[in-house]
Structures are given as C-alpha cells and as structure tokens.
Design a protein around this motif. Structure first.
Motif, short mmCIF file in Angstrom:
data_model
loop_
_atom_site.label_atom_id
_atom_site.label_comp_id
_atom_site.label_asym_id
_atom_site.label_seq_id
_atom_site.Cartn_x
_atom_site.Cartn_y
_atom_site.Cartn_z
N ALA A 1 18.31 -1.19 -5.40
CA ALA A 1 17.80 -2.51 -5.02
C ALA A 1 16.61 -2.37 -4.09
O ALA A 1 15.62 -3.10 -4.22
N ARG A 2 16.68 -1.43 -3.16
CA ARG A 2 15.55 -1.24 -2.25
C ARG A 2 14.31 -0.73 -2.97
O ARG A 2 13.19 -1.09 -2.62
N LEU A 3 14.50 0.13 -3.98
CA LEU A 3 13.35 0.69 -4.68
C LEU A 3 12.71 -0.32 -5.62
O LEU A 3 11.50 -0.31 -5.82
N LEU A 4 13.51 -1.18 -6.22
CA LEU A 4 12.97 -2.09 -7.22
C LEU A 4 12.56 -3.43 -6.66
O LEU A 4 11.86 -4.19 -7.32
N ASP A 5 12.99 -3.78 -5.44
CA ASP A 5 12.56 -5.03 -4.82
C ASP A 5 11.09 -4.93 -4.43
O ASP A 5 10.60 -3.86 -4.07
N PRO A 6 10.36 -6.02 -4.51
CA PRO A 6 8.95 -5.97 -4.10
C PRO A 6 8.82 -5.77 -2.61
O PRO A 6 9.69 -6.16 -1.83
N ILE A 7 7.72 -5.13 -2.22
CA ILE A 7 7.45 -4.89 -0.80
C ILE A 7 6.79 -6.12 -0.21
O ILE A 7 5.87 -6.69 -0.79
N THR A 8 7.26 -6.52 0.95
CA THR A 8 6.65 -7.63 1.67
C THR A 8 5.99 -7.08 2.92
O THR A 8 6.55 -6.22 3.58
N PRO A 9 4.82 -7.55 3.25
CA PRO A 9 4.14 -7.03 4.45
C PRO A 9 4.77 -7.61 5.71
O PRO A 9 4.38 -8.65 6.20
N ALA A 10 5.78 -6.93 6.23
CA ALA A 10 6.43 -7.35 7.47
C ALA A 10 6.60 -6.12 8.35
O ALA A 10 7.03 -5.08 7.89
N GLY A 11 6.23 -6.23 9.59
CA GLY A 11 6.38 -5.11 10.51
C GLY A 11 5.05 -4.43 10.78
O GLY A 11 4.01 -4.76 10.23
N ARG A 12 5.13 -3.42 11.64
CA ARG A 12 3.91 -2.74 12.07
C ARG A 12 3.43 -1.69 11.08
O ARG A 12 2.37 -1.12 11.26
N ALA A 13 4.17 -1.41 10.03
CA ALA A 13 3.72 -0.42 9.05
C ALA A 13 2.54 -0.95 8.24
O ALA A 13 1.84 -0.19 7.61
N TYR A 14 2.32 -2.25 8.28
CA TYR A 14 1.25 -2.86 7.48
C TYR A 14 0.10 -3.36 8.36
O TYR A 14 -0.56 -4.31 8.03
N ASP A 15 -0.10 -2.72 9.50
CA ASP A 15 -1.16 -3.17 10.41
C ASP A 15 -2.55 -2.96 9.81
O ASP A 15 -3.47 -3.68 10.12
N THR A 16 -2.70 -1.97 8.97
CA THR A 16 -4.01 -1.69 8.40
C THR A 16 -3.96 -1.86 6.89
O THR A 16 -2.89 -1.77 6.27
N ARG A 17 -5.09 -2.08 6.29
CA ARG A 17 -5.13 -2.19 4.83
C ARG A 17 -4.75 -0.87 4.19
O ARG A 17 -4.08 -0.84 3.16
N ARG A 18 -5.16 0.22 4.80
CA ARG A 18 -4.83 1.53 4.25
C ARG A 18 -3.32 1.74 4.29
O ARG A 18 -2.72 2.24 3.35
N GLY A 19 -2.67 1.37 5.39
CA GLY A 19 -1.22 1.53 5.51
C GLY A 19 -0.50 0.70 4.47
O GLY A 19 0.46 1.16 3.84
N ALA A 20 -0.95 -0.53 4.25
CA ALA A 20 -0.30 -1.40 3.26
C ALA A 20 -0.50 -0.83 1.86
O ALA A 20 0.43 -0.81 1.05
N ALA A 21 -1.71 -0.37 1.56
CA ALA A 21 -1.98 0.19 0.23
C ALA A 21 -1.15 1.46 0.00
O ALA A 21 -0.61 1.66 -1.09
N LEU A 22 -1.04 2.30 1.03
CA LEU A 22 -0.26 3.53 0.90
C LEU A 22 1.21 3.22 0.66
O LEU A 22 1.86 3.82 -0.20
N MET A 23 1.77 2.25 1.40
CA MET A 23 3.17 1.90 1.22
C MET A 23 3.41 1.31 -0.16
O MET A 23 4.40 1.62 -0.82
N LYS A 24 2.52 0.45 -0.64
CA LYS A 24 2.69 -0.13 -1.97
C LYS A 24 2.58 0.94 -3.06
O LYS A 24 3.32 0.91 -4.04
N THR A 25 1.67 1.89 -2.88
CA THR A 25 1.52 2.96 -3.85
C THR A 25 2.78 3.82 -3.91
O THR A 25 3.26 4.16 -4.99
#
Length: 133
Positions: A85-109
C-alpha cells in the motif's frame, strides 16, 4: 486535566531533584579541598535524571507513559500489505523532504521506480499471459 497523577509524580520528582541538589551541595562543601568524589558524581547524575524526568512528566503527563500505536495495529493488516500500500499509493508533498524541487523530483522518481518494480514482480509471479484466455 485527566492525568493529574502523572503530573503530580512529575512535581514530586522535581522536589526530589531539589533535595538531591541540597545534599550534593553539602557533600561538595565537605570535600571542597580535594578531588571530586563518587558521591558527588552520583548525586549530580541523580539530580539531572530526576529533574529531566520530572519536567517531562509535568509537560506531557500520561501521554509520555502511553505505548504508541503502530500503523499495523491501526490497520490490522499484514506487513506485506502495508508495504504494498505504501509503494503503490501516490506521493503527496508533505513534510520537509519536499523543501526543494530537486528533493520532490528525486522522491517521486524513487517512488515510481519502486512501484514499477513491485508491479513487474507481481506480473512475473502470475506467469505469462496469453491473449484469448
């Protein structure tokens, strides 16, 4: 306040820390000329531990002593289902891991790669599929 007992215990621990401070002061004045003794160290450590735990109990009360519920307890499912469920659920930008565009792109990738691997593993376990079945 429903947790008066825990907060009262915190107040008692703070009072005990004050008492050990006074005892520590008396021991220090007796051995002022020489090196520090084991009793001074033990009293200093006891004072710190009593004061820290007393303040924590005063601030947090019964919540400090409660056992936190895990995600599995709340859901009542197996760890494998939780992981899927954790792997297949979509990622939502919540928390400090998504402070930068690069961090968000890396997490989504990373999420997409893991989800694709999980889907490929599922397809591999099912075996080859033929048209017309």
């Amino acid at each position: 306040m429903r947790d008066r007992g825990a907060r009262l215990c915190g107040g008692i621990l703070l009072a005990a820390a004050g008492a050990t401070t006074l005892i520590h002061r008396a021991v220090y004045s007796v051995h002022r000329g020489g090196p520090a003794t084991v009793a001074e160290f033990a009293l200093g450590l006891a004072t710190f531990l009593l004061a820290a735990s007393g303040v924590l109990l005063l601030l947090h009360g019964r919540r400090l002593l409660a056992r936190p519920a895990t995600a599995q307890d709340r859901r009542g499912s197996s760890p494998q289902q939780d992981l899927r469920a954790r792997l297949l659920d979509p990622i939502t930008p919540a928390g400090r891991a998504y402070d930068t565009r690069r961090g968000a792109a890396l997490m989504k990738t990373r999420h997409r790669a893991t989800a694709a691997t999980a889907c490929a593993d599922r397809r591999h376990r099912r075996g080859p599929q033929r048209r017309g079945d």
